[in-house]
Design a protein around this motif. Structure first.
Motif, PDB file in Angstrom:
ATOM      1  N   ASP A 233      32.396  56.844 -28.123  1.00 17.59           N
ATOM      2  CA  ASP A 233      32.966  57.540 -29.358  1.00 17.59           C
ATOM      3  C   ASP A 233      33.730  58.290 -29.448  1.00 17.59           C
ATOM      4  O   ASP A 233      33.980  59.590 -30.532  1.00 17.59           O
ATOM      5  CB  ASP A 233      31.809  57.597 -30.094  1.00 17.59           C
ATOM      6  CG  ASP A 233      30.515  58.901 -29.268  1.00 17.59           C
ATOM      7  OD1 ASP A 233      31.194  58.977 -28.596  1.00 17.59           O
ATOM      8  OD2 ASP A 233      29.262  58.483 -30.132  1.00 17.59           O
ATOM      9  N   TYR A 234      34.866  58.877 -28.807  1.00 15.22           N
ATOM     10  CA  TYR A 234      35.612  60.060 -28.040  1.00 15.22           C
ATOM     11  C   TYR A 234      36.585  59.655 -28.232  1.00 15.22           C
ATOM     12  O   TYR A 234      37.612  58.297 -27.471  1.00 15.22           O
ATOM     13  CB  TYR A 234      34.611  61.253 -27.533  1.00 15.22           C
ATOM     14  CG  TYR A 234      34.691  60.782 -26.266  1.00 15.22           C
ATOM     15  CD1 TYR A 234      35.516  60.212 -25.049  1.00 15.22           C
ATOM     16  CD2 TYR A 234      33.200  60.105 -25.724  1.00 15.22           C
ATOM     17  CE1 TYR A 234      35.827  60.054 -23.689  1.00 15.22           C
ATOM     18  CE2 TYR A 234      32.992  60.004 -23.644  1.00 15.22           C
ATOM     19  CZ  TYR A 234      34.628  59.494 -23.205  1.00 15.22           C
ATOM     20  OH  TYR A 234      34.359  59.232 -21.667  1.00 15.22           O
TER      21      TYR A 234
ATOM     22  N   SER B 191      41.213  51.925 -28.459  1.00 14.05           N
ATOM     23  CA  SER B 191      40.334  52.505 -29.689  1.00 14.05           C
ATOM     24  C   SER B 191      40.858  53.656 -29.815  1.00 14.05           C
ATOM     25  O   SER B 191      41.662  54.347 -28.812  1.00 14.05           O
ATOM     26  CB  SER B 191      39.523  53.044 -28.816  1.00 14.05           C
ATOM     27  OG  SER B 191      38.240  53.726 -29.074  1.00 14.05           O
TER      28      SER B 191
END
Length: 410
Positions: free
Chosen positions: A66-67, A84
């Protein structure tokens, strides 16, 4: 005088002639009918092919952290498999050295097994080492008078990620840093890597940037090189005046990882350009991926491991057809019939839910022995065609005499 009437024998003879000619005419008509029935061409029977739908499988999501930002691809497959984060040019830290190595090797080529020309280090190289330390960059010791081959300089730059050896290498190859930067710009343009910019040889400068998709391409180019692909796969190396240096890539040799390059700066965070091999359905897939902007390398390595596992699960060997599978049939007017079946089995390696189109074809046929090839079924996937022969499952009998006689005129 009235004509005399025919005698009785003459009348009998005439009647017999009429009878004989009548029978002969009937025989000729029968023979003609039989000839027509037996000799006329029998129309071929069109194949009745089944409607086929594309074949696919459920998609498996990639596991991204999530980074940061990232992308992953596979050797032999154009572009990327997934990404992503924001796909824009971002600082890449010491991953920059992968580009530096490729640009130097473009200028000073090495073939497999070659060590290349040699360079004797000087006090100037020792000065570069001191300057690198002062800047807070990663460095490896320099002993003036030690002699390095081109391969050993690549090892000093790539394994311990020594910034000072990247400067020594490009200065030797190009004469100056500005000359190297121009060569790097030209090399990037030649490889359509518009999202990448090189501001230094090491990546300490945050203006050395790239996009995740570009870095996947750069990683593939590194793996294609016979020397650089070996260097990035080395756990350690023994170098003149330094001794043993260790590869900073702690994932190397684990979970299929075969290289490539780490990177860390305050601006870029922890970064890893990686290559990993996985076996699916008897085939080896080589993934090339990158994650930029991790909080630390421990977290990064864990997330890369999960990404590789999810990417591996995204590939599968899809069974396209089994020998004997039916794709249609022949049915004749005289009652003969046979299924049209695949002569052999076939499968293909597919990514996620990519569809495979199915197109069967079969020729018209009057009769044929079992096993006769009558057509083919073509499976199309990602520009690849797999063709499987179609054959008769059973003998398709031709029309017998009785049917021909009953259907002389169609």
């Amino acid at each position: 005088m009235p004509n005399p009437s025919p005698s009785s024998p003459e009348r009998v003879y005439r009647r017999r002639r009429v009878t004989v000619f009548g029978i002969l005419a009937v025989v000729l008509l029968v023979l003609g009918y039989i000839s027509i029935a037996v000799l006329r061409p029998i129309p071929a029977n069109a194949a009745q092919l089944e409607t086929t739908a594309p074949i696919s499988q459920p998609a498996t999501p990639l596991q991204w952290p999530d980074y940061g930002t990232g992308a992953i691809g596979a050797v032999g497959i154009d572009g990327i498999l997934g990404d992503s984060g924001i796909q824009q040019s971002t600082p890449m830290a010491s991953i920059t050295k992968t580009v530096t190595a490729l640009v130097v090797l473009d200028r000073m080529p090495l073939a497999a097994g070659e060590n290349g020309p040699e360079l004797t280090l000087t006090e100037a190289d020792a000065g570069i080492y001191s300057q690198t330390i002062a800047e807070g960059g990663s460095a490896a010791p320099v002993v003036p008078g030690s002699v390095f081959s081109e391969r050993q300089l690549l090892q000093a730059m790539m394994l311990p990620s020594a910034n000072n050896y990247s400067i020594t290498l490009v200065t030797w190859a190009f004469g100056s840093m500005p000359a190297f930067l121009q060569a790097a710009s030209d090399w990037l343009a030649a490889h359509d890597l518009a999202g990448t910019h090189i501001a230094d040889s090491s990546g300490l400068d945050s203006d050395s940037r790239s996009t995740p998709a570009d870095l996947v391409t750069i990683g593939k180019l590194a793996l294609e090189h016979p020397v650089l692909s070996e260097v990035v796969a080395e756990q350690s190396a023994v170098l003149p005046g330094i001794g043993t240096v260790e590869n900073t890539n702690k994932l190397l040799g684990k979970n299929g990882v075969i290289g490539l390059k780490t990177g860390t700066t305050r601006v870029a965070g922890a970064c890893l350009l990686f290559a990993a091999e996985a076996t699916v359905g008897g085939e080896i897939i080589t993934f090339v991926g990158v994650i930029l902007g991790a909080p630390n390398h421990r977290q990064l390595n864990q997330d890369v491991t999960e990404l590789i596992a999810s990417a591996t699960a995204g590939f599968s060997e899809l069974q396209l057809v089994e020998a004997g599978d039916s794709f249609g049939s022949y049915t004749t007017p005289w009652g003969a019939a046979s299924e049209i079946v695949a002569a052999e089995s076939a499968s293909v390696l597919v990514w996620q839910d990519a569809p495979v189109t199915v197109t069967p074809t079969a020729s018209a046929l009057e009769s044929g022995e079992d096993g006769r090839e009558v057509g083919s079924v073509t499976f199309e996937h990602d520009g690849e065609s797999i063709v499987v022969p179609l054959v008769l499952e059973d003998e398709l009998d031709g029309a017998d005499l009785g049917w021909k006689l009953s259907n002389a005129f169609g």
